[in-house]
Design a protein around this motif. Sequence first.
Motif, PDB file in Angstrom:
ATOM      1  N   SER A 198       0.816  -1.226   0.000  1.00 34.49           N
ATOM      2  CA  SER A 198       0.000   0.000   0.000  1.00 34.49           C
ATOM      3  C   SER A 198       0.848   1.274   0.000  1.00 34.49           C
ATOM      4  CB  SER A 198      -0.904   0.032   1.236  1.00 34.49           C
ATOM      5  OG  SER A 198      -1.755  -1.066   1.209  1.00 34.49           O
ATOM      6  N   GLU A 199       2.109   1.134   0.432  1.00 37.04           N
ATOM      7  CA  GLU A 199       2.983   2.328   0.447  1.00 37.04           C
ATOM      8  C   GLU A 199       3.505   2.670  -0.942  1.00 37.04           C
ATOM      9  OE1 GLU A 199       6.133   1.183   3.054  1.00 37.04           O
ATOM     10  OE2 GLU A 199       4.799   1.042   4.794  1.00 37.04           O
ATOM     11  N   LYS A 200       3.395   1.726  -1.874  1.00 41.06           N
ATOM     12  CA  LYS A 200       3.955   1.958  -3.213  1.00 41.06           C
ATOM     13  C   LYS A 200       2.974   2.752  -4.054  1.00 41.06           C
ATOM     14  CE  LYS A 200       6.673  -1.436  -1.758  1.00 41.06           C
ATOM     15  NZ  LYS A 200       7.754  -1.090  -0.840  1.00 41.06           N
ATOM     16  N   SER A 201       3.445   3.150  -5.240  1.00 42.04           N
ATOM     17  CA  SER A 201       2.534   3.767  -6.197  1.00 42.04           C
ATOM     18  C   SER A 201       1.602   2.686  -6.732  1.00 42.04           C
ATOM     19  CB  SER A 201       3.333   4.355  -7.357  1.00 42.04           C
ATOM     20  OG  SER A 201       2.453   4.618  -8.430  1.00 42.04           O
ATOM     21  N   LEU A 202       0.308   2.929  -6.655  1.00 42.67           N
ATOM     22  CA  LEU A 202      -0.645   1.939  -7.170  1.00 42.67           C
ATOM     23  C   LEU A 202      -0.491   1.767  -8.684  1.00 42.67           C
ATOM     24  CD1 LEU A 202      -2.897   0.013  -6.336  1.00 42.67           C
ATOM     25  CD2 LEU A 202      -4.525   1.893  -6.563  1.00 42.67           C
ATOM     26  N   LEU A 203      -0.081   2.843  -9.341  1.00 41.50           N
ATOM     27  CA  LEU A 203       0.170   2.744 -10.793  1.00 41.50           C
ATOM     28  C   LEU A 203       1.234   1.683 -11.070  1.00 41.50           C
ATOM     29  CD1 LEU A 203       0.425   6.561 -11.498  1.00 41.50           C
ATOM     30  CD2 LEU A 203      -1.304   5.053 -12.487  1.00 41.50           C
ATOM     31  N   ALA A 204       2.311   1.731 -10.283  1.00 40.48           N
ATOM     32  CA  ALA A 204       3.401   0.770 -10.484  1.00 40.48           C
ATOM     33  C   ALA A 204       2.974  -0.629 -10.040  1.00 40.48           C
ATOM     34  CB  ALA A 204       4.646   1.222  -9.728  1.00 40.48           C
ATOM     35  N   SER A 205       2.199  -0.717  -8.957  1.00 40.82           N
ATOM     36  CA  SER A 205       1.743  -2.038  -8.499  1.00 40.82           C
ATOM     37  C   SER A 205       0.894  -2.716  -9.564  1.00 40.82           C
ATOM     38  CB  SER A 205       0.897  -1.921  -7.224  1.00 40.82           C
ATOM     39  OG  SER A 205       1.635  -1.331  -6.196  1.00 40.82           O
ATOM     40  N   ILE A 206      -0.025  -1.954 -10.151  1.00 43.65           N
ATOM     41  CA  ILE A 206      -0.904  -2.538 -11.177  1.00 43.65           C
ATOM     42  C   ILE A 206      -0.072  -2.954 -12.391  1.00 43.65           C
ATOM     43  CG2 ILE A 206      -2.781  -2.031 -12.806  1.00 43.65           C
ATOM     44  CD1 ILE A 206      -4.076  -0.350 -10.557  1.00 43.65           C
ATOM     45  N   ALA A 207       0.903  -2.112 -12.754  1.00 45.37           N
ATOM     46  CA  ALA A 207       1.755  -2.446 -13.904  1.00 45.37           C
ATOM     47  C   ALA A 207       2.559  -3.718 -13.612  1.00 45.37           C
ATOM     48  CB  ALA A 207       2.692  -1.280 -14.215  1.00 45.37           C
ATOM     49  N   ALA A 208       3.100  -3.829 -12.394  1.00 47.01           N
ATOM     50  CA  ALA A 208       3.895  -5.020 -12.039  1.00 47.01           C
ATOM     51  C   ALA A 208       3.021  -6.270 -12.116  1.00 47.01           C
ATOM     52  CB  ALA A 208       4.471  -4.863 -10.637  1.00 47.01           C
ATOM     53  N   LYS A 209       1.810  -6.152 -11.572  1.00 45.08           N
ATOM     54  CA  LYS A 209       0.885  -7.299 -11.579  1.00 45.08           C
ATOM     55  C   LYS A 209       0.535  -7.699 -13.015  1.00 45.08           C
ATOM     56  CE  LYS A 209      -3.775  -8.517 -10.081  1.00 45.08           C
ATOM     57  NZ  LYS A 209      -4.741  -8.573  -9.012  1.00 45.08           N
TER      58      LYS A 209
END
Length: 258
Positions: A198-209
């Motif tokens: 949750s501390e990360k950028s959600l944009l990057a989390s979604i891209a990683a996923k």
Amino acid sequence: MAYESIIVEIEDHVAIITLNRPDALNALNSQLLQELSKALGEADANDKVRCIIITGSAKAFAAGADIKEMSDKSFVDMYMSDYFEPAMRTISNVRKPVIAAVAGYALGGGCELAMMCDFIIAGENAKFGQPEINLGVIAGMGGTQRLTRYVGKAKAMDMHLTGRFMDAEEAERSGLVSRVVPPKKVLEEARQAAEKISEKSLLASIAAKQAVNRSYETTQEEGLLFERRLFHSLFATEDQKEGMSAFLEKRSPQFRDR
Ligand code: HXC
């Protein structure tokens, strides 16, 4: 919406969805799966939520699809309803990271549900299995496909053909689960992982996923191109500027999902 077969709690940025049919070891019936897909859709759409956990009880994550509900169904019933497919599609299409926190049994549809999540944190007492063969059927929520990709043909065949269970230690060794912790710590470990995410950028989390999931759908060359394009596109975000500036300025980044 009030749910009967699941409990939804939102703590800070984490939605925790607890499967709640204790008398049936959280067996997955139509109502539970409809509620679960609805709750996941709501969590995915809720700006406050940045990571989702699906969990069960200390004895069972879920002991499979509900055998009572299925036992009298005909081929036509199953075929025309495409049994559980709509719910499965919703669950596996969630964009935010989803962690399965598994204690006890994750069997049949329960194992398959855990595998639809992005990663699995297991208690030492976890037992994974695809015992549908004992009921005269086979897995129907992705088990023959996902388990094979995750643990390889030898173990997948062994489990699907003999119906044997895999304990947490073997599951971690085989690549099915990412971490094994004492049973009482499963949810806490998942919560800590979710808070970190949750501390990360959600944009990057979604891209990683999306990029990791892509590796199961395409060739390596296409997957590498997909990854590079996503990587390049993140340079259009404020979060990339913030993340790299924060590193250079030796401070913590403040991501804003922009
Ligand atoms: C309905 C279930 C259930 C299930 C357990 N229960 N699993 N009910 N569907 N999948 C119920 C039992 O009937 C019992 O209810 C109560 O939960 C407690 O279970 P017990 O068997 O008494 O507990 P225990 O002896 O500890 O054994 C636990 C167990 C066993 C090893 C997990 O319950 C078991 O083998 N369950 C079935 C596992 C399975 O075959 N899963 C695959 C399902 S098919 P009562 O009322 O008697 O107390 C599947 C297909 C997916 O998942 C594809 C769909 C599209």
